[in-house]
Design an enzyme around this catalytic site. Structure first.
Site, PDB file in Angstrom:
ATOM      1  N   VAL A  86       0.815  -1.215   0.000  1.00 17.78           N
ATOM      2  CA  VAL A  86       0.000   0.000   0.000  1.00 17.78           C
ATOM      3  C   VAL A  86       0.850   1.267   0.000  1.00 17.78           C
ATOM      4  CG1 VAL A  86      -1.981  -1.126   1.064  1.00 17.78           C
ATOM      5  CG2 VAL A  86      -0.264  -0.039   2.531  1.00 17.78           C
ATOM      6  N   GLN A  97      -9.618  -6.863   9.009  1.00 24.93           N
ATOM      7  CA  GLN A  97      -9.536  -7.611  10.268  1.00 24.93           C
ATOM      8  C   GLN A  97     -10.488  -7.024  11.296  1.00 24.93           C
ATOM      9  OE1 GLN A  97      -5.362  -7.553  11.387  1.00 24.93           O
ATOM     10  NE2 GLN A  97      -4.954  -9.424  10.237  1.00 24.93           N
ATOM     11  N   ARG A 104      10.107  -3.858  -7.515  1.00 28.14           N
ATOM     12  CA  ARG A 104       9.825  -5.082  -6.766  1.00 28.14           C
ATOM     13  C   ARG A 104      10.256  -6.365  -7.472  1.00 28.14           C
ATOM     14  NH1 ARG A 104       8.992  -2.781  -1.779  1.00 28.14           N
ATOM     15  NH2 ARG A 104       7.504  -1.046  -1.957  1.00 28.14           N
TER      16      ARG A 104
END
Length: 276
Positions: free
Chosen positions: A84, A97, A176
């Protein structure tokens, strides 16, 4: 287990990207360009060639008009905290959650291979089992899931549905897919790339680490990291390029010697009985 699925993408992304670029470089209106594509005055091959030439110039804003939607599951919260951080050109929806309560205290999690190789996986899993028991006791005692989740580790798995434009996806892969990236993120980026390559190979081929031949083509990490990189031997480091440029700029490049010219002009390799 990490799973990445390409759910959908911009219909006919080559056409969309061509029209975006052509709008910038033509006196024709977008409607006129579309008509020429429809009646085959502009062919698929011509569109691909035009896009490739534009990509070489670094003109990137049209890439934002092509989007990909992915479903990503089985990743850890350690990964999601990194994911994020990419905020431009990407939209996230993530499993909560707060609103999702783990039944009987059983939550999915990831155990890194390094932990397994160290022989500590059993202890890690036992600890997670104890956390699950306490989590269930908290929920049963009336503690809301949004507070019971304070107990859950970074290893807890989570799921995403994302939409990302092609320019943002290129940037994600630049960083990445680098061997210095954290292994889990590198795995997700590689799976995203594989999905795009299958769906739109003409664009997927550009999803590379930043040192890729279709990206920068050299490494800009530290020299020590480049030396430790398993693909460093096939990618130059920026210092080598800057050093070569400085030598050229200051006229310090060694001139070709007589033996160099002899090698250049040699008609037949030494020891070879056949011509080139």
């Amino acid at each position: 287990m990490i799973q990445v699925t390409l759910l959908s993408h911009t219909p006919n992304p080559i056409r969309s990207l061509y029209m975006a670029y052509r709008t910038c470089y033509s006196t024709l209106t977008p409607q006129q360009v579309a008509t020429r594509i429809e009646d085959d005055r502009i062919t698929e091959a011509q569109m691909r060639q035009f896009i490739e030439e534009r990509l070489k110039t670094g003109h990137a804003s049209p890439l934002e008009q092509v989007a990909f939607e992915f479903g990503i599951s089985g990743v850890s919260r350690a990964f999601s905290h990194q994911f994020v951080r990419h905020r431009v050109g990407i939209s996230f929806e993530q499993q909560s959650q707060r609103y999702v309560t783990y039944k009987e205290g059983e939550f999915p999690y990831t155990v890194p291979e390094t932990v397994k190789k160290a022989g500590l996986a059993a202890r890690m899993e036992a600890l997670f089992g104890d956390l699950g028991v306490l989590y269930e006791e908290m929920v049963a005692a009336g503690v809301p899931a949004e507070d019971a989740r304070f107990l859950l580790p970074n290893a807890t798995n989570t799921n995403f549905k994302i939409t990302v434009n092609f320019q943002a996806l290129l940037h994600i892969c630049d960083l990445r897919l680098c061997t210095r990236a954290q292994w889990e993120f590198r795995r997700v980026a590689a799976l995203m790339r594989a999905e795009v390559v299958r769906a739109v190979p003409e664009l997927g081929k550009y999803l590379q680490p930043k040192c890729g031949e279709l990206r920068m083509g050299y490494c800009d990490e530290s020299l020590a990291d480049w030396e430790a990189c398993p693909i460093g031997r096939v990618r130059p480091h920026r210092e080598a390029l800057f050093r070569l440029y400085d030598q050229y700029r200051m006229g310090q490049l060694a001139p070709l010697r007589d033996e160099d010219w002899a090698a250049i002009e040699e008609k037949e390799p030494a020891g070879s009985g056949e011509p080139y």
